[in-house]
Design an enzyme around this catalytic site. Structure first.
Site, mmCIF file in Angstrom:
data_model
loop_
_atom_site.group_PDB
_atom_site.id
_atom_site.type_symbol
_atom_site.label_atom_id
_atom_site.label_comp_id
_atom_site.label_asym_id
_atom_site.label_seq_id
_atom_site.Cartn_x
_atom_site.Cartn_y
_atom_site.Cartn_z
ATOM 1 N N ASP A 27 0.789 -1.223 0.000
ATOM 2 C CA ASP A 27 0.000 0.000 0.000
ATOM 3 C C ASP A 27 0.827 1.283 0.000
ATOM 4 O O ASP A 27 0.258 2.372 0.071
ATOM 5 C CB ASP A 27 -0.948 0.006 1.198
ATOM 6 C CG ASP A 27 -0.212 -0.096 2.530
ATOM 7 O OD1 ASP A 27 0.983 -0.481 2.528
ATOM 8 O OD2 ASP A 27 -0.832 0.190 3.571
ATOM 9 N N GLN A 28 2.148 1.207 -0.104
ATOM 10 C CA GLN A 28 2.927 2.455 -0.124
ATOM 11 C C GLN A 28 2.772 3.112 -1.492
ATOM 12 O O GLN A 28 2.769 2.433 -2.527
ATOM 13 C CB GLN A 28 4.391 2.183 0.215
ATOM 14 C CG GLN A 28 5.141 1.327 -0.779
ATOM 15 C CD GLN A 28 6.520 0.934 -0.253
ATOM 16 O OE1 GLN A 28 6.652 0.276 0.771
ATOM 17 N NE2 GLN A 28 7.558 1.356 -0.979
ATOM 18 N N GLY B 104 14.229 11.791 -23.146
ATOM 19 C CA GLY B 104 14.504 11.551 -24.550
ATOM 20 C C GLY B 104 15.355 10.331 -24.802
ATOM 21 O O GLY B 104 14.889 9.197 -24.760
ATOM 22 N N GLY B 105 16.654 10.556 -25.069
ATOM 23 C CA GLY B 105 17.509 9.481 -25.522
ATOM 24 C C GLY B 105 17.291 9.215 -27.009
ATOM 25 O O GLY B 105 16.466 9.846 -27.665
ATOM 26 N N TRP B 106 18.030 8.271 -27.543
ATOM 27 C CA TRP B 106 17.961 8.002 -28.975
ATOM 28 C C TRP B 106 16.559 7.617 -29.423
ATOM 29 O O TRP B 106 16.054 8.119 -30.423
ATOM 30 C CB TRP B 106 18.954 6.899 -29.327
ATOM 31 C CG TRP B 106 19.054 6.614 -30.787
ATOM 32 C CD1 TRP B 106 18.550 5.522 -31.453
ATOM 33 C CD2 TRP B 106 19.700 7.417 -31.777
ATOM 34 N NE1 TRP B 106 18.841 5.606 -32.792
ATOM 35 C CE2 TRP B 106 19.548 6.759 -33.027
ATOM 36 C CE3 TRP B 106 20.382 8.631 -31.742
ATOM 37 C CZ2 TRP B 106 20.067 7.276 -34.211
ATOM 38 C CZ3 TRP B 106 20.901 9.143 -32.925
ATOM 39 C CH2 TRP B 106 20.737 8.475 -34.139
ATOM 40 N N GLU C 12 18.032 14.022 -29.117
ATOM 41 C CA GLU C 12 18.998 13.574 -30.110
ATOM 42 C C GLU C 12 18.352 13.524 -31.499
ATOM 43 O O GLU C 12 17.708 12.543 -31.821
ATOM 44 C CB GLU C 12 19.529 12.200 -29.718
ATOM 45 C CG GLU C 12 20.169 12.188 -28.333
ATOM 46 C CD GLU C 12 20.670 10.814 -27.914
ATOM 47 O OE1 GLU C 12 20.896 9.942 -28.787
ATOM 48 O OE2 GLU C 12 20.822 10.603 -26.708
ATOM 49 N N TRP D 134 28.093 6.198 -19.498
ATOM 50 C CA TRP D 134 26.988 5.350 -19.954
ATOM 51 C C TRP D 134 27.523 3.926 -20.033
ATOM 52 O O TRP D 134 28.437 3.641 -20.785
ATOM 53 C CB TRP D 134 26.504 5.778 -21.336
ATOM 54 C CG TRP D 134 25.405 4.877 -21.804
ATOM 55 C CD1 TRP D 134 25.535 3.713 -22.511
ATOM 56 C CD2 TRP D 134 24.006 5.046 -21.573
ATOM 57 N NE1 TRP D 134 24.319 3.146 -22.732
ATOM 58 C CE2 TRP D 134 23.363 3.942 -22.162
ATOM 59 C CE3 TRP D 134 23.239 6.008 -20.915
ATOM 60 C CZ2 TRP D 134 21.973 3.768 -22.125
ATOM 61 C CZ3 TRP D 134 21.875 5.848 -20.882
ATOM 62 C CH2 TRP D 134 21.245 4.744 -21.476
#
Length: 442
Positions: A118-119, A145-147, A203, A420
């Site tokens: 329930d959290q 976003g990202g590629w 990007e 990355w």
């Protein structure tokens, strides 16, 4: 892999008409031993890594990386066709289950306590909040976003009204933490306090990205105005919070000069951005017909980290706001012929790998290096390394390469290092440790 694709066309397909100069590692720049400097150490945590790699937020605590980072960028948040930040359980588009609904047991929880049914906040968001509680100086940013998820950025940034609505939706969702209700999870303010800012990973404005990503000539102007709108609204909301609150605004930016010029009014955006993370990898990728370096510090007549830094500085970016991107993965080719050390030779295609052909985590490449089946080659002046077994070649960064790169960060007065991605490191956080020690001059 959403980020692993970012350079496959972004750099390789761009003209090499503007070539980077070769220079020694001790070239001109601001000398700084690291003493008294506070460097950014920015690691990307991938939403999908909790499934494919079974890499949980708790692993950053277990491997010692959390205490060495200044920032975690959570990858990624998506932009809808209506130009808004959104989440939900939509295959390929959003994963609220991973973000805030998935319960974690005690063994996989940062605080060692299992989530309850329930959290209102569970999943990665709750674990990041627990990690911040253990490391009060750590900041978490949502990376948008990202590629794969830059598809609708251009539309969202198109007009003053669309920019205002887009930014407000992102602040509501991630900074105020107003999550959609998902059973007992979510609700108004459920994720408040998780995110300390926003990372823009469009990007690319003004030039081609993924196949379905929209881009326009006016993106350069609109990106500048979008950055300004984010800065304005983030600052306005910070003023409603406790004294001293500040939300950070950053961006991931390209290597290729043509892409910089097509989409980035460097002097203007740097006024509103706290710093930018420079693409420092995917200079060459496994889809190309010949093997090549993917992340060299210096390279004659080719893309390089040094060339990227200089390209941004020439256009008005202050050095202290430039954070150097470093890969925790390698690009690989197989069917390599021509003899020698394998570099610059014809290949039949991408090398077989664990997750995607031609793309392999550092932790797997380390095993190849330790196996004795591959020879490690180094270009010490160029600042890069590769593995070659006579047929298959992998170009990658190891701790020795990262020491050279962190030395460059100190010597040239840069803002720090970005990597990355965190889930590609070894179980004991070998690469994060190398970056941390290097930035401290050890």
């Amino acid at each position: 892999m959403r980020r692993s694709m970012l350079g496959r066309l972004a750099v390789a397909a761009c003209s090499l008409s503007l070539l980077t100069a070769f220079a020694p590692a001790a070239g001109s720049g601001v000398t700084d031993s690291g003493a008294g400097r506070s460097y950014k150490k920015v690691g990307y945590f991938t939403q999908w890594g909790v499934y494919s790699r079974d890499f949980q937020v708790q692993d950053l605590e277990a491997n010692g990386s959390a205490g060495k980072l200044t920032h975690i960028n959570y990858a990624f948040g998506n932009v809808s066709a209506e130009g808004k930040c959104f989440t939900g359980n939509i295959p390929g588009e959003a994963d609220a289950w991973a973000d805030y609904a998935r319960p974690l047991d005690a063994a996989n929880s940062v605080d060692g306590v299992a989530d309850t049914w329930d959290q209102p906040l569970a999943g990665n968001f709750n674990q990041l909040k627990e990690l911040k509680a253990k490391h009060p100086g750590l900041k978490v940013l949502i990376s948008l976003g990202g590629w794969s998820w830059s598809t609708h950025f251009s539309d969202a940034a198109l007009t003053p009204a669309s920019r205002k609505a887009f930014v407000a939706s992102c602040i509501d969702l991630y900074i105020k933490g107003d999550l959609p209700q998902d059973g007992t999870r979510g609700g108004a303010g459920a994720a408040a306090g998780v995110f300390d800012g926003i990372d823009l990973d469009w990007e690319w404005p003004g030039s081609a990205g993924d196949t379905d990503t929209v881009y326009r000539p006016e993106d350069k102007r609109n990106f500048t105005e979008l950055v300004k709108e984010f800065r304005t609204q983030l600052d306005a909301y910070a003023h409603t919070q406790k004294r001293g609150t500040k939300y950070e605004l950053t961006a991931f930016v390209p290597t290729a000069p043509a892409k910089i010029d097509a989409g980035f009014d460097v002097r203007r955006i740097m006024r509103d951005l706290d710093f930018v993370n420079l693409q420092g990898y995917d200079f060459h990728v496994s889809g190309e017909p010949r093997t090549a370096q993917q992340s060299a510090l210096y390279a004659r007549g080719d893309f390089s980290v040094h060339g990227t830094v200089e390209a941004w500085k020439r256009r008005g970016a202050p050095a202290h706001k430039l954070v150097m991107g470093m890969p925790f993965y390698g690009q690989g080719w197989t069917g390599v012929t021509g003899g020698g050390d394998g570099l610059g030779q014809p290949a039949t295609g991408p090398a077989p790998a664990t997750w995607a052909a031609g793309y392999e985590d550092y932790k797997a490449l380390k095993k190849l290096a330790d196996s004795g089946a591959y020879q490690i080659h180094r270009d010490r002046r160029g600042g890069h390394a590769w593995l070659f077994d006579g047929t298959t070649l992998w170009t990658y960064d190891d701790p020795q390469v990262l020491r050279a790169k962190t030395g460059y960060v100190r010597e040239h007065g840069l803002g720090g290092a970005m990597f990355w991605s965190l889930d590609a490191d070894t179980a004991d956080g070998e690469l994060v440790t190398a970056v941390d020690r290097g930035l401290r001059g050890r």
